[in-house]
Design an enzyme around this catalytic site. Structure first.
Site, PDB file in Angstrom:
ATOM      1  N   SER A  50       0.801  -1.226   0.000  1.00 42.36           N
ATOM      2  CA  SER A  50       0.000   0.000   0.000  1.00 42.36           C
ATOM      3  C   SER A  50       0.834   1.276   0.000  1.00 42.36           C
ATOM      4  O   SER A  50       0.344   2.325  -0.383  1.00 42.36           O
ATOM      5  CB  SER A  50      -0.958   0.018   1.191  1.00 42.36           C
ATOM      6  OG  SER A  50      -0.254   0.188   2.399  1.00 42.36           O
ATOM      7  N   LYS A 102       0.701   4.763   6.819  1.00 37.37           N
ATOM      8  CA  LYS A 102       0.014   5.535   5.771  1.00 37.37           C
ATOM      9  C   LYS A 102       0.457   6.986   5.823  1.00 37.37           C
ATOM     10  O   LYS A 102       1.047   7.452   6.796  1.00 37.37           O
ATOM     11  CB  LYS A 102      -1.509   5.493   5.967  1.00 37.37           C
ATOM     12  CG  LYS A 102      -2.111   4.114   6.018  1.00 37.37           C
ATOM     13  CD  LYS A 102      -2.103   3.439   4.680  1.00 37.37           C
ATOM     14  CE  LYS A 102      -2.767   2.070   4.815  1.00 37.37           C
ATOM     15  NZ  LYS A 102      -2.120   1.052   4.060  1.00 37.37           N
TER      16      LYS A 102
END
Length: 138
Positions: A34, A75
């Site tokens: 990701s 993230k």
């Protein structure tokens, strides 16, 4: 007797140092793709605890305080409290609520982020990725 006293002092100092370091830093492992190409699957990162976070910071956090979801997530912050909610995030309010951030993976096609998780509570953030240890031999 002096030798024993020195050993005790050294052990106590090491314990104190470890406690201080654990409160200041978190080592986390990247799982999945990701955050590609910035971070790669299996890479380890060091996050530094902070009081304030900004847009663009890469953070380490736990999305939920549940027993079955203990892995750290990594993230990038897309919006902080008071910022307009990004158009890609369904929300009732036009701004990000206090104490929350919006996160997104660099590889959005392969990222579970605020689009699925919603707002992230700042209290669940362990820190900002500050350092990438050198890879070990292999």
């Amino acid at each position: 007797m002096i030798g024993l006293a020195v050993v005790v002092v050294v052990v106590v100092l090491l314990v104190v140092l470890l406690v201080v370091l654990r409160r200041r830093y978190v080592v986390a492992r990247v799982w999945g793709h990701s955050m590609s190409p910035t971070f790669h699957d299996g890479e380890r990162v060091v996050a530094t605890r902070r009081r304030h976070y900004g847009v663009g910071d890469v953070i380490v956090f736990r999305p939920r305080p549940t027993a079955d979801d203990v892995a750290w997530r990594i993230k990038r912050i897309a919006a902080i409290a008071g910022d307009p909610v990004p158009g890609w995030l369904p929300a009732d309010d036009p701004v990000v609520p206090a104490g929350r951030v919006v996160v997104v993976g660099d590889n959005t096609g392969h990222s579970e982020d605020s689009r699925q998780l919603g707002y992230i509570d700042v209290a669940s953030v362990a820190g900002v990725v500050a350092h990438r240890p050198a890879p070990t031999g292999g």
